[in-house]
Motif scaffolding. Sequence first.
Motif, PDB file in Angstrom:
ATOM      1  N   LYS A 102       0.773  -0.866  -0.022  1.00  0.00           N
ATOM      2  CA  LYS A 102       0.261  -0.221   0.460  1.00  0.00           C
ATOM      3  C   LYS A 102       0.930   0.968   0.211  1.00  0.00           C
ATOM      4  N   ASP A 103       1.916   1.385   0.950  1.00  0.00           N
ATOM      5  CA  ASP A 103       2.655   2.782   0.518  1.00  0.00           C
ATOM      6  C   ASP A 103       3.961   2.576   0.179  1.00  0.00           C
ATOM      7  N   GLN A 104       4.011   1.627  -1.631  1.00  0.00           N
ATOM      8  CA  GLN A 104       4.884   1.482  -1.878  1.00  0.00           C
ATOM      9  C   GLN A 104       6.492   1.321  -1.411  1.00  0.00           C
ATOM     10  N   LEU A 197      -1.436   8.304 -13.032  1.00  0.00           N
ATOM     11  CA  LEU A 197      -3.126   7.828 -13.717  1.00  0.00           C
ATOM     12  C   LEU A 197      -3.016   6.207 -12.700  1.00  0.00           C
ATOM     13  N   PHE A 198      -1.982   5.803 -12.411  1.00  0.00           N
ATOM     14  CA  PHE A 198      -2.611   4.035 -12.230  1.00  0.00           C
ATOM     15  C   PHE A 198      -2.130   4.466 -10.636  1.00  0.00           C
ATOM     16  N   GLN A 199      -2.331   5.633 -10.162  1.00  0.00           N
ATOM     17  CA  GLN A 199      -2.772   5.015  -8.395  1.00  0.00           C
ATOM     18  C   GLN A 199      -4.292   5.874  -8.666  1.00  0.00           C
ATOM     19  N   GLN A 200      -4.909   6.584 -10.174  1.00  0.00           N
ATOM     20  CA  GLN A 200      -6.182   7.289  -9.755  1.00  0.00           C
ATOM     21  C   GLN A 200      -6.961   5.891 -10.290  1.00  0.00           C
ATOM     22  N   ALA A 201      -6.453   5.073 -11.406  1.00  0.00           N
ATOM     23  CA  ALA A 201      -7.241   4.192 -11.429  1.00  0.00           C
ATOM     24  C   ALA A 201      -7.489   2.565 -10.190  1.00  0.00           C
ATOM     25  N   CYS A 202      -6.255   2.178  -9.119  1.00  0.00           N
ATOM     26  CA  CYS A 202      -6.271   1.539  -8.471  1.00  0.00           C
ATOM     27  C   CYS A 202      -7.332   2.438  -7.221  1.00  0.00           C
TER      28      CYS A 202
END
Length: 374
Positions: A102-104, A197-202
Amino acid sequence: MVEDMKGKIRVFCRIRPMNRSEAAQGGATVVAKLDDYSINVATPRGSREFQFDRVFSAEATQEDLFHDTNRLIQSVIDGYNVCIFAYGQTGSGKTFTMVGDKDQKNPGLMPRSFNTIFNVLQENSPKFYFKVSAYMLELYNDRLQDLLVSQGGEAQAQTHLHGQAKRVEIKRNRKGVVFAQGAETKQASSAQELYALFQQACANRHISATKMNVESSRSHLIVGIMVESRNLTNGNVCTGKLSLVDLAGSERAAKTGAKDHQLKEANSINKSLSALGDVISALSAELPHVPYRNSKLTQVMQDSLGGNAKTLMIVNISPSECNLDETITSLIYATRVKAITNNAQRNVESKEIAQLKEVIMKLKSGQTVDEGDV
């Protein structure tokens, strides 16, 4: 040389560590890595051995896994279609492998791929002009949803304007490349933009807690990244596509405790994975008919399995005795995938064809075309 080996789909196996729930049940460890290419599974009927292109033990890091994966990123930039997908039962570590934590602190293959794409592009920028764009979808209850369109405001606005939300459909072009018609495709000029964009998708993806997994993916996540490169010397244009797929896990309601809408989600997931299994079986047995049309999932993956992509499957498994049946099932599927051959072809066009396509696009959009464009 390794990446250009004739079309065999590569399969990696990743054994995750025993989790707290499994340890609390007192289940024995029944999976053992024998060497870099084989594992042993202890069953009531004796031990079974499976061979793969690489095996990663519970001690393997995200860096270890990506080190053996990142060469495929170069293939995308060279104009090939590449698919990397994670497979396994629910709670087997697929999302950790593909997305990370979650926190990468331990990013998965997806965010690492974003960085590698732009690092390679930066190295080649004196010789090529590049354009990177992406779409991000989830297949939820057998319905494709665009994760780059917020499920609140923008989707509702579309509903009011058009009577229904924009429909996303899976299509194939003349070369057999799958694309998502109607999906929002956004350009990115850096790894940071692509990751945003990926964070928005997730954030828009369906997840919920089950007995097997605190954050169980209730959908299949499909990320498509297109890389177009124009050779500044001869004008040739290459177009590669990287498909990154985090499949939802197969599950049994008795184990996960799924009820009501979760049960509906589980049934939809299992149905699509069953269809995927049918496609894998047909391809590995070289049957004349492959049932791609039985599920949207198999339509999405049609160019990745038996198609024109370089494909890597990562089968994720639990080491615990309590998940033995699911582990064996996953390993049998993965063994079948190893037998499938793809016909990976480079997507390259001459300068003249690329210019002609630009002219056609301008005409379709109502723009004027100069004599110099023709």
